[in-house]
Structures are given as C-alpha cells and as structure tokens.
Design a protein around this motif. Structure first.
Motif: not given
Lengths: 598, 236
Positions: A451-460
C-alpha cells in the motif's frame, strides 16, 4: 472514573477540552499533570477497553463471521462505536456529485475516538516535512521546524511506547538511543519482500508502531518526561505499570484490553484521571465556542445527546481537538458580531486546505509463499516492516513528475482466516471437495499486500465549509466537503502501482489484476482517514488561523490540537505529530498561564 | 447510551419433531421429509419461492452501530433465520459435498456451516441481500436440476450423482450457457461455505493458521520456513 454528566459538571474549569483522541488525550494529560482543572467533552459514549475489547473472540463467534457491514464498516470486532463512514443522525454533504470529488469522513463516537482502532503507525515528520514550500515551491512551510518538535517526538515515543529501528535515512529521523522499543522479527512475507524489493531499489526495514514489544521502563521514563514533578512522575509510573507488553495475538484494530498499544483510553486518559483534575463529559457534542465581551473564549456550548438539550460549560481556556472536520465545523458555527464568518476566521482560512493521505494498493500472488509450513505470524497485530520514501534526490532533481513522496506499508496473508473465501475462483479452478481444501491450504499466506501512503499537497479545491441547508438531528449545520487531487497525487499513485508491480515481479509473483488506467488508482479523499488541515498554521495572522503554538491568532486563549493546523501532510502518518504538538502546546499553555498571559 | 439490546429469542419456525437441519440428515429421514413436504405443497420443486408469497424481503434490523463485541453470537441471535427446512437440507448436503470430512478436517455440517449461510442470506445488509437473491433461487435451481436428472432431491443423491451436477457448475468461467445461473450460485455458495468453514478452529487447522494464542515472545518464522524462502531473519 470521574465520568460526569451535564448536570454534575463544575460551574467553571481552567480548561475546556473538546475531543478525547490523540490531541485531546495528550492535552488532558499534560495539563492535568501540571495541576490545571480540565473538563473533556466527548461527542460519543464512554468506552472502557479493559472490559469492551474482543481480545480472543473468533470470527465464528460474531454475526456474519465478523465481516464488515454498513453498521460496522471495518468488521464486527473493529474498535469503532457508533461510527464509520456514516454516523447515525449526523450527516455530512458533498460539494460535488462527482465520485472523484467526494470526501469520505470516518468518525467514531466513543471515548478515545479513532485512537481506539488506528493502525498504530508512528512516524516522525522529518526536517523537509516542516518546510516543503522552501524545498519545492509548493504548499506551505510550517512556522516551526523539526528542531522545535523533536523533543516532543521523543517524549511521546517514551510515553506511548513505539517499536522500530534507527536507520539513519534521509528525512526519516532517528530517535535518540534507547527511546524505541525492540522491533519485532520479520514475518515470512515481509522478509521475502525485503529481499526482492532491494533488487529494484526499494529499501525495506522495520516500521515504527505504538505497540509495547516489552514493558515500558516505569522506573526511569517518568522522570525524563516530567522532570522536577515527582507527583506527576508517580502517577505516570503507576499508569505505565498497568500496561502489559504485547502477547503477540489479536489484531490492534480491535483495541487492546491490556494496554499493549497506544490508544488514548489506555495511555493518556488513565493518568489524567488519576490526577483528580479531569472530568470527562461523554455524549456532549460541542456546537460553539463561547466568546466573552473581552474577546476571549470562555466556554463551550454543546448538545447533551442524552437529553437533546443545549448546555454550556465554562473555562478560562478552550482547546479544540475534535478532528479537522469537526473543529472546522465548531469554528464556523461559532458566529458572533465580532466574528460573523466564524470564530478565529478573520483570515478567511478556516476550512481551507484540507488534506488526506494518497492511498493506493496492489495485491500480488507469490508462488514461493505457497505451501509454507504452518506457523504463527500474528506478531504485533499490524505491520512489522515498511519502506520509507527512498527517492528524495531524484524527486528534487525533477525526475519523477510529482513533487512529494510516499512510504510503502506491507503485509502478508497468514493472518486469521474467517468470513471470506480464502481461495479465489481463478486459482481454485472450480475445485470442490478435498481438492478445494488442498488448494486453499496451498494458496493461504501466498498473497502479499503493498500500500502507498503518500503526501498530498494542499490545494484551493479541497476544503470544508458549512452546508447552507442540511443540519444534524440536533439542528447544527453540518460540514460540506469539497475535494480534488492534483496531478502530483495522481502521478504519485501511478508511480506506486508501477513500483508494486516491479516488486511482485522481482519476487517471482503476479499481480492480482490488470494494470489500471493512469490516474485511476488513487483512493478517494478521506479513505485513508488521515484528515488534516482546515485551520492553517502560519507565521502571518492575515493568512493563517493559528500561530506556531497552535494558538488562534484571533482568540489568544483558544488552541487547536488535532491535525487541523497542519500546513502539510507528509507521507508520515499524522497521529504521532498530533500528540507531539499537543504536548508542546500544553507546555506553552502552562507557561503562559503562569505568566498571566492567557 | 449503549443498551446492547438484542432481538427477542427467535422462533425458527421449524417443526420440533424435525432433526436439527444444521447437521447432515440420514438419507431415509430426508426422503421421508421430502415426500411429506412435496405432498403438502403439491409441487415437485418445493424449494421454488418465485411464486406469490415467494422470496420475502428481509425486514429485520441489523445489529446496530454499537453491538456488544465480547459475547458469543450464534446464528439467529442478531436477526431471524429465514431459510426453509428444505433449503437448509439442500444446503447441508451441498456444503458437505464442497467441504467433506477428510484428512484436512471435519465436514462442513460438523462445523454448522449451514447456520452461517442461513444467517448470511437472512441479514438485512445490501451485500447479503444480493447474495440472498443468488442463493435462494440457486438452491431451487439445484433441486429442480437434481429432480430433472435423477428424479430425486439433491440431499438424497449419491456422491457420483452430486458430482455429475457440480462438475457442470463448479467453475463459472467454463460453465456452458444452460449452467450459467447454477455456476453463479455455486461460486457464491462455495465462497460462503469456505468463509464459514475457515473461521473455526477446525478450519484454521485445515488451512494452516496458527495463532490467536498469547505467546511470551515472537520468534518470527521457524528456520525451515526461512530456508524454504531462501531468506534470513534480518531483525536481530
């Protein structure tokens, strides 16, 4: 235990804490051990892991052999009370009908909240994770750095007990010598992944999880955590001694009656209660933070779910630790003449920049793992190994097409069977009778999950707001979610899928389904239950909600200690950071209260 | 507040004189019973529920969002069971044919697998309601196929006769057009049977699961397993 009701609450407290999970639990412990009188509001019922945890119950002792249902989404024995993707009487709504823009919101209505069932994965943010914008120009920097939080990571690890190893890897911090508990031995599938993933450049090593692989050292740790406070040391030592070491059975998701893993209800709340300084008020659903004429918070208005009545509880300081979505909801519902758009929202940022973790997974079938002699692999009730993100340099050089990393969580399949058919039809090839049993035994344990657990970049486009129409059973406006992943997350998920395929191939195995279309394999928002953001922490009062002490810019005696202040959501699971920041904030509150500043 | 209320004790509706239909019935009992049932219902396929008053919808509530987790539940505790005697009898026979007594372990009926199947198809949740629409008509199909081929109830067939039917429906991918419906049923039924079978201590033994027991320490895989996988224990 001083579990109280709205009627038996004191007229006023030093501190009102909303929420009893990782943030609220840590805050209650820090403040009560410093002598502050606290009341904790919990929207769900009281819950006692010592008597309520199904420790050795078998699937054949549960309805439907324990499989998940709409009323118990993660299975009958999952430690979630009155919760899941939907909570009775407490709807939430979506800004869009598009399934890809939907947010799944997992809630639990019980003392300890989601800490009762969580995965116990306890990873520190690294130095890059606090300054992501400085590194690649995207998202936001935190106004604090790793060095500010490091002492609290160490304290939390010593308090809750975390197993793992120090590997000296980039942006994957080591803990000080002697802090981590021994890592459990690798299981068959984990060792096989480790051996073969290396050949495709993916490192595999012990993960960090909040499980006691041996009893905590109650003779020495409390003095390190509460220097100079012998009273606190004794209380914490007593609490540590009551926790048992893991006996290598029963999945952690059920909770743990012997306290061998971290959940707020076995680690944070018992010592806080033992101080005599904590009242816990269950079935109390916070609706608004009350504001005094002096511009300071002076209490919380809540719905007593046992009566449906509105009640108030007063305090000199208010802490919200209700989860990102619920904290945003409380702030936006706390409207007044001075805050017509919601409390602490002069920046207009309350509800903005909600994030989850990027999730995608793949199952492989590995012939080498067929017909392995039977042996006990229950282990520590969760993962023993993982792969920390390994391509920082390639990513920084712009070679990957997405800006942030992921770690890989993994598992074999020699766990407790029951409920589901262990032999997929395509492998069974129509078998029945003794042939079926032969094949079931052959393939049991031969499946590997990555399983991938990855960073999400905040967005509008990913934010929470109040629904203008829909209210819950008690008349409180509910949250409406808005969601969108960017190309960074979609490409990251594709990269993970390709990596998993390469690992299975190196193991001599096959993936269990055809290669998906690019950009389609990402789990919907919220599905990983790492809901963070919504009350941005920043250095500028005009563009953020809280400062580097989790203190709202607008109301200086109001603090947010769930994950709502997170300006970024690194691939590291958020719970350890929530606790570290809550402890740090608690120390700050004690210090500021002494100085008369709040 | 949690009450952990459970439905009142459920009346299965089964005639008391009948033997427990969770276990494999003696052939003569089944023959006698089917004869009586057929006479009573005036239809040959007494498992057919497609007519008026047929497959009734499930109306019972679920176990709620706060069930007591530490008690031992039996099929029928959480909601009423709904399979008829005839359906249970056919299910017992088919489950035992799929999971017979052998060197791996006991027959499905010994582990009361049919109770689980009945609980499953009687549950109020969408997934189970879907399976109900496959299992109940599927049992009727099985019964009529058995009568068409052998002129007898499925539960009374010899092993060779059962094999004759099962061979045609055991693998959906290869099933020919007349057997597609039967094959879908068989796949779901086999999955439920296996899911139930392997959730028991005897099933754990059959599949090779060792666990759910407290241990003083965790040693990882034994040397023979490490050798077979050509790996070393890397955690010292």
């Amino acid at each position: 235990m001083p579990i109280i009701t709205a009627k038996t609450a004191q007229p006023t407290y030093d501190v009102v804490i909303v929420g009893s999970g990782a943030g609220g639990g840590q805050m209650a412990m820090t403040l009560t051990l410093a002598g502050l009188k606290c009341v904790m509001l919990e929207a769900g019922r009281a819950y006692d892991p010592a008597t309520e945890t199904p420790m050795f119950q078998r699937p054949d002792q549960a309805p439907l052999r324990g499989v998940g249902t709409p009323e118990k989404n993660f299975g009958f024995y999952d430690a979630t009370v009155d919760g899941g993707w939907q909570v009775p009487n407490e709807p939430y709504t979506q800004g869009s009908d598009d399934p890809a823009r939907k947010f799944w919101w997992w809630r639990a209505r019980m003392l300890g909240g989601r800490t009762n069932h969580w995965g116990r994965i306890s990873l520190r943010n690294g130095p890059y994770d606090f300054k992501p914008h400085s590194r690649d120009g995207l998202g936001f920097d935190w106004p604090i750095g790793y060095e500010d939080v490091e002492p609290y990571y160490t304290k939390v690890e010593q308090l809750i007990g975390v197993y793992g190893t120090n590997e000296g890897r980039e942006n994957t911090p080591d803990s000080p010598e002697g802090v981590l508990l021994p890592a459990p031995k690798g299981r068959a599938a984990e060792l096989l992944v480790q051996k073969h993933a290396k050949t495709v450049g993916v490192p595999v090593m012990p993960i960090h999880r909040a499980v006691l692989t041996r009893a905590l050292d109650a003779d020495t740790i409390p003095a390190k955590l509460f220097p100079g406070n012998e009273w606190a040391q004794k209380i914490v030592a007593d609490s540590m001694r009551r926790r048992g070491a893991c006996f290598w059975a029963t999945p952690c998701g059920r909770g743990c009656s012997i306290g061998a893993n971290y959940q707020s209800t076995t680690v944070h709340l018992p010592p806080a209660l033992a101080t005599g300084n904590l009242d816990i008020l269950p079935n109390a659903h916070a609706r608004e933070v009350l504001l005094g004429a002096d511009g300071k918070a002076n209490g919380v208005l809540f719905v007593d779910k046992t009566t449906g009545n509105e009640e108030r509880v007063r305090g000199r300081i208010v802490i919200l630790a209700a989860s990102s979505g619920e904290t945003v909801r409380i702030l936006l519902n706390s409207k007044s003449a001075s805050f017509p758009n919601g409390l602490a929202n002069s920046s207009g940022k309350v509800g903005k920049y909600v994030m989850d973790t990027v999730g995608t997974s793949l199952v492989g079938q590995i012939p080498k793992l067929e017909n392995v002699p039977s042996h006990n692999e229950d282990g520590a009730g969760g993962s023993h190994f993982y792969s920390p993100w390994w391509l920082y340099k390639e990513q920084l050089a712009g070679k990957l097409g997405f800006a942030r990393g992921y770690h890989i969580e993994m598992g074999g399949s020699r766990d407790m069977p029951g409920g589901w058919n262990p032999l997929p039809d395509d492998l069974g090839q129509g078998a029945y009778g003794t042939k079926f049993k032969e094949a079931a035994r052959r393939y049991y344990g031969s499946f590997v999950y990555l399983s991938c657990r990855g960073e999400m970049i905040p967005n509008e486009d990913s934010f929470a707001e109040l629904d203008p129409v829909v209210k819950d059973k008690w008349g409180t406006p509910v949250i409406r979610w808005n969601w969108k992943f960017s190309e960074h997350e979609l490409r990251q998920a594709d990269h993970a899928q390709d990596t998993f395929t390469a690992i299975f191939s190196a193991m001599g195995g096959t993936v269990r389904r055809a290669k998906p279309k690019t950009g389609t394999e990402i789990e919907p928002g919220g599905k990983i239950i790492h809901e963070v953001g919504g009350a941005l922490m920043g250095a500028d009062a005009k563009r953020s909600v809280v400062n580097g002490w989790n203190q709202t810019w607008d109301v200086k005696n109001l603090f947010l200690v769930d994950a709502s202040p997170f300006p970024s959501n690194s691939d590291k699971n958020p719970t350890l950071t929530i606790m570290a920041l809550a402890w740090r904030t608690g120390d700050y509150i004690v210090d500021q209260a002494k100085k008369g500043n709040i | 507040m949690p009450t952990h209320d459970l439905p009142a004790p459920f009346d299965s509706g089964l005639p008391e004189r009948m033997p427990d239909p969770a276990i494999r019935l003696p052939r003569r009992t089944v023959l006698k019973w089917f004869a009586a049932a057929a006479a009573a219902s005036q239809v040959a396929g007494c498992l057919d529920r497609s007519g008026p008053g047929g497959l009734a919808p499930i109306t019972a509530p679920g176990y709620g969002t706060d069930p007591l987790l530490t008690r031992v539940y039996k099929a029928g505790d959480a909601w009423p069971l709904t399979l008829t005697m005839a359906e249970r009898t056919a299910s017992v026979a088919l489950a035992d044919f799929i999971m017979p007594a052998d060197a791996y372990g006991p027959a499905a009926s010994k582990l009361r697998v049919v109770d689980f199947i009945d609980e499953w198809v009687s549950a109020p949740y969408p997934g189970q309601v879907n399976d109900r629409k496959i299992i109940v008509p599927g049992l009727a199909w099985l019964e009529s196929e058995s009568r068409r081929r052998y002129g007898a109830a499925f539960a009374t067939l010899s092993a060779a006769q059962m094999d004759g039917i099962c061979a045609d429906i055991c693998f959906e991918k290869n099933a020919t057009a007349p057997f597609k419906v039967g094959a879908r049923f068989f796949s779901v039924f086999r999955g439920l049977t296996a899911g139930a079978y392997y959730s028991t201590p005897a099933g754990w033994k059959a599949i090779g699961y060792e666990g759910n027991v407290p241990l003083p320490k965790f040693d990882g895989p034994p040397p023979a397993v490490l050798a077979m996988l050509e790996v070393e224990q890397t955690v010292k």
